[in-house]
Design a protein around this motif. Structure first.
Motif, PDB file in Angstrom:
ATOM      1  N   GLU A 111      -2.027  20.254 -38.664  1.00 54.10           N
ATOM      2  CA  GLU A 111      -1.494  21.558 -39.058  1.00 54.10           C
ATOM      3  C   GLU A 111      -2.104  22.659 -38.200  1.00 54.10           C
ATOM      4  OE1 GLU A 111      -2.204  22.110 -43.229  1.00 54.10           O
ATOM      5  OE2 GLU A 111      -0.783  20.558 -43.823  1.00 54.10           O
ATOM      6  N   GLU A 112      -3.399  22.589 -37.930  1.00 55.11           N
ATOM      7  CA  GLU A 112      -4.043  23.595 -37.102  1.00 55.11           C
ATOM      8  C   GLU A 112      -3.552  23.546 -35.672  1.00 55.11           C
ATOM      9  OE1 GLU A 112      -8.274  23.151 -37.487  1.00 55.11           O
ATOM     10  OE2 GLU A 112      -8.275  23.757 -39.595  1.00 55.11           O
ATOM     11  N   GLU A 113      -3.262  22.332 -35.140  1.00 55.98           N
ATOM     12  CA  GLU A 113      -2.722  22.206 -33.796  1.00 55.98           C
ATOM     13  C   GLU A 113      -1.315  22.781 -33.703  1.00 55.98           C
ATOM     14  OE1 GLU A 113      -2.885  18.098 -32.666  1.00 55.98           O
ATOM     15  OE2 GLU A 113      -5.070  18.107 -32.434  1.00 55.98           O
ATOM     16  N   ASP A 114      -0.518  22.558 -34.775  1.00 60.82           N
ATOM     17  CA  ASP A 114       0.846  23.084 -34.799  1.00 60.82           C
ATOM     18  C   ASP A 114       0.859  24.609 -34.827  1.00 60.82           C
ATOM     19  OD1 ASP A 114       1.834  20.531 -34.724  1.00 60.82           O
ATOM     20  OD2 ASP A 114       2.219  20.389 -36.888  1.00 60.82           O
ATOM     21  N   ARG A 115      -0.099  25.226 -35.496  1.00 58.77           N
ATOM     22  CA  ARG A 115      -0.175  26.669 -35.569  1.00 58.77           C
ATOM     23  C   ARG A 115      -0.577  27.284 -34.230  1.00 58.77           C
ATOM     24  NH1 ARG A 115      -3.673  27.123 -40.991  1.00 58.77           N
ATOM     25  NH2 ARG A 115      -2.208  26.097 -42.370  1.00 58.77           N
ATOM     26  N   ALA A 116      -1.376  26.537 -33.486  1.00 61.31           N
ATOM     27  CA  ALA A 116      -1.886  27.096 -32.217  1.00 61.31           C
ATOM     28  C   ALA A 116      -0.906  27.023 -31.122  1.00 61.31           C
ATOM     29  CB  ALA A 116      -3.114  26.323 -31.785  1.00 61.31           C
TER      30      ALA A 116
END
Length: 116
Positions: A111-116
């Motif tokens: 999820e954090e990678e998708d946001r970045a």
């Protein structure tokens, strides 16, 4: 005087039967021997050892509610199997929790990678 006259008589049937009767009675009824050993120095108790000994047959011991040997893994293969089964279940549960925690961490990282 001959040496044969001085030799003690061999144990006969009567003494063996008496010993067997005594042993049977002790095992049937049970016997308890208790004692305490205390070591004091200048009225200061340094060591106390409490000794308790019960001599009885297995049936008599069970009748008295004493059956610790059935649950001791060192003395009972059934108890050893039960202990291993319990330990195996605990380890499986811990592994499942770790795997679910690992999956949650991996999801959060995605999820954090998708946001970045």
């Amino acid at each position: 005087m001959s040496m044969a006259g001085r030799m003690p008589e061999p144990y006969g049937q009567g003494s063996g039967a008496n010993l067997a009767d005594i042993l049977e009675r002790v095992l049937d009824k049970g016997i308890v021997i208790a004692g305490d050993i205390r070591i004091n120095l200048l009225d200061i108790e340094l060591l106390t050892i409490k000794l308790r000994l019960i001599v009885a047959s297995v049936d008599k011991a069970k009748e008295m509610g004493i059956d610790w040997w059935e649950d001791d893994p060192a003395l009972s293969s059934r108890a050893r199997r039960n202990e291993l089964s319990r330990e195996n279940a605990e380890l499986r549960e811990r592994l499942a929790r770790l795997e679910s925690l690992e999956a949650a961490v991996a999801d959060r990282e995605r999820e954090e990678e998708d946001r970045a």
